[in-house]
Design an enzyme around this catalytic site. Structure first.
Site, PDB file in Angstrom:
ATOM      1  N   PRO A   2      -2.954  49.422  40.459  1.00 61.75           N
ATOM      2  CA  PRO A   2      -3.585  48.985  41.954  1.00 61.75           C
ATOM      3  C   PRO A   2      -2.602  49.126  43.227  1.00 61.75           C
ATOM      4  O   PRO A   2      -1.430  48.563  43.087  1.00 61.75           O
ATOM      5  CB  PRO A   2      -3.693  47.431  41.417  1.00 61.75           C
ATOM      6  CG  PRO A   2      -3.304  47.062  40.056  1.00 61.75           C
ATOM      7  CD  PRO A   2      -2.626  48.192  39.557  1.00 61.75           C
ATOM      8  N   GLU A   3      -3.310  49.656  44.194  1.00 62.98           N
ATOM      9  CA  GLU A   3      -2.732  49.671  45.355  1.00 62.98           C
ATOM     10  C   GLU A   3      -3.597  49.278  46.394  1.00 62.98           C
ATOM     11  O   GLU A   3      -4.725  48.371  46.086  1.00 62.98           O
ATOM     12  CB  GLU A   3      -2.448  51.149  45.836  1.00 62.98           C
ATOM     13  CG  GLU A   3      -1.501  51.890  44.763  1.00 62.98           C
ATOM     14  CD  GLU A   3      -0.968  53.172  45.186  1.00 62.98           C
ATOM     15  OE1 GLU A   3      -1.130  53.607  46.446  1.00 62.98           O
ATOM     16  OE2 GLU A   3      -0.773  54.044  44.310  1.00 62.98           O
ATOM     17  N   LYS A  61      -0.419  44.561  49.047  1.00 62.96           N
ATOM     18  CA  LYS A  61      -0.770  44.497  47.469  1.00 62.96           C
ATOM     19  C   LYS A  61      -0.774  42.975  46.952  1.00 62.96           C
ATOM     20  O   LYS A  61      -1.060  42.838  45.987  1.00 62.96           O
ATOM     21  CB  LYS A  61       0.181  45.395  46.587  1.00 62.96           C
ATOM     22  CG  LYS A  61       0.131  46.927  47.047  1.00 62.96           C
ATOM     23  CD  LYS A  61       1.129  47.617  46.115  1.00 62.96           C
ATOM     24  CE  LYS A  61       1.703  48.649  46.852  1.00 62.96           C
ATOM     25  NZ  LYS A  61       2.895  49.414  46.406  1.00 62.96           N
ATOM     26  N   ARG A 261      10.835  58.853  42.180  1.00 61.48           N
ATOM     27  CA  ARG A 261       9.392  58.856  42.023  1.00 61.48           C
ATOM     28  C   ARG A 261       8.810  60.053  41.885  1.00 61.48           C
ATOM     29  O   ARG A 261       9.077  61.023  42.821  1.00 61.48           O
ATOM     30  CB  ARG A 261       8.619  58.057  43.154  1.00 61.48           C
ATOM     31  CG  ARG A 261       9.714  56.943  43.701  1.00 61.48           C
ATOM     32  CD  ARG A 261       9.753  55.726  42.725  1.00 61.48           C
ATOM     33  NE  ARG A 261       8.413  55.283  42.275  1.00 61.48           N
ATOM     34  CZ  ARG A 261       7.927  54.396  43.132  1.00 61.48           C
ATOM     35  NH1 ARG A 261       8.368  54.122  44.157  1.00 61.48           N
ATOM     36  NH2 ARG A 261       6.783  54.029  42.571  1.00 61.48           N
TER      37      ARG A 261
END
Length: 273
Positions: A2-3, A61, A261
Site C-alpha cells: 500500500p502506497e 502512508k 531498491r
DNA sequence: CACTCTACCTGTGCGC
DNA sequence: TGCGCACAGGTAGAGT
C-alpha cells in the site's frame, strides 16, 4: 504494497463504507501479536474501552483516527496511528467472524462490529499519539496535495537522484517503490538523474506528473499488479514489467537497483540527464 | 547533508 | 517432489 492511493482507499472505505468506523465505540482491544504496538503502550491500549472514532486523517502512508473518550472531554482525545507498511490490511468485519491466521490486532466495536488489522509479514505498526503533529512533523507535505511552490522550494535545495528523492518521506510523503517508478516513467525522467540537473520546466513537469499519476491511481482505488498486488484497477506501465516492451516506444523495459531498491524504467523513454 | 547498510518479517517462486 | 535460498519492500537507526 500500500502506497498513498491504496492507503487513501482504505481510509475512505473505513469512513464512508458500510459499515462505517465513524462514531463507533471501542468495547475492547485484543492484541493478538504484541509486537504490533510499542512495548510502552501495551497497557494504554488495554484501557481504550469507551473511546469513540470521530475523525479520520491520512498523511502520506500514515492513517490517523481521533479517539474521543466516553466523557467527551476532548482534552483527553487520543490519536490512533496505523502504518500498513508492506502487507498490512485494516478492515471491518462482524464481531463474530473468526480471527484469521495473520490477524495481529482486533478491536471489538459496538453494533456487533470488529476492526481488524491483518499483516502476514508483521511489518505494519499501530500506536497512539497525543497530537497529529507528532507524526506529520517528520514528514514532507502529502504527495497528493503538495503545491508547486512548496515542491519547487524543496526540490531546489536538493541534489539527489530522483528515485531516492521521491522515496524520501521527508521530501514528500506517500510515494513508495511502485509509484516512484511509474511517476518517473510518465515524466520521462531517468531514476538516476540528479534533481539539481533539472530545468525549472522539468521540475514543474515532474510535479504535475506525480500528482496526476497519484490522482489516477486513486480514482482506480489503487494499483493492480499481476500476481503481486491487486488492490484496485490502476494498471502499471513499468513496475514489474522488466523484459516487456514499453507501450510507448517499444524498447525493452529494464530492471536495476537504485539505493538497494528494485527500479524499473524504459531506456527509450527515460534518458539520464 | 547525502549516502549506504542492516534489521525487521514471511510468502512466493525459482533452480537444482 | 522437495529442499534451500534469494527476493520483495518501508522505515529506523547506525555508520561512512
Amino acid at each position: 504494497m500500500p502506497e498513498l492511493p491504496e492507503v487513501e482507499t482504505v481510509l475512505r472505505a473505513l469512513k464512508d463504507g458500510l459499515p462505517s468506523l465513524e462514531g463507533r465505540r471501542i468495547k475492547s482491544v485484543n492484541m493478538i501479536w504484541g509486537g504490533v504496538v510499542p512495548v510502552e503502550q501495551v497497557d494504554i491500549f488495554k484501557k481504550l474501552q469507551g473511546f469513540k472514532f470521530t475523525q479520520f486523517f491520512r498523511h502520506g502512508k500514515y492513517l490517523m483516527f481521533t479517539l474521543e473518550p466516553a466523557d467527551a472531554d476532548y482534552t483527553k482525545n487520543k490519536i490512533l496511528v496505523v502504518h500498513l507498511r508492506m502487507t498490512g490490511r485494516l478492515f471491518i468485519v462482524p464481531d463474530n467472524q473468526a480471527v484469521e491466521r495473520h490477524t495481529r490486532f482486533s478491536v471489538r466495536l459496538d453494533e456487533g462490529l470488529s476492526l481488524r488489522f491483518d499483516d502476514p509479514r508483521k511489518f505494519g505498526r499501530v500506536w497512539l499519539v497525543e497530537n497529529i503533529c507528532q507524526v506529520t512533523d517528520k514528514l514532507g507535505p502529502d504527495a497528493l496535495t503538495v503545491s508547486w511552490p512548496d515542491f519547487q522550494k524543496r526540490i531546489d535545495i536538493s541534489r539527489r537522484q530522483l528515485k531516492p528523492l521521491l522515496l524520501d518521506q521527508a521530501f514528500i510523503s506517500g510515494i513508495g517503490n511502485i509509484y516512484a517508478d511509474e511517476i518517473l516513467f510518465r515524466a520521462k525522467l531517468h531514476p538516476l538523474t540528479v534533481s539539481s540537473n533539472l530545468s525549472v520546466k522539468q521540475k514543474h513537469h515532474l510535479h504535475e506528473t506525480l500528482i496526476s499519476v497519484l490522482q489516477e491511481a486513486l480514482l482506480a482505488n489503487g494499483a493492480n499488479i499481476d500476481g503481486v498486488f491487486k488492490a484496485g484497477s490502476f494498471v502499471v506501465a513499468v513496475y514489474g514489467k522488466d523484459g516487456d516492451n514499453c507501450h510507448i516506444c517499444g524498447e525493452t523495459i529494464m530492471k536495476t537497483r537504485v539505493g538497494q531498491r528494485g527500479t524499473h524504467y524504459c531506456p527509450g523513454c527515460q534518458i539520464a540527464i
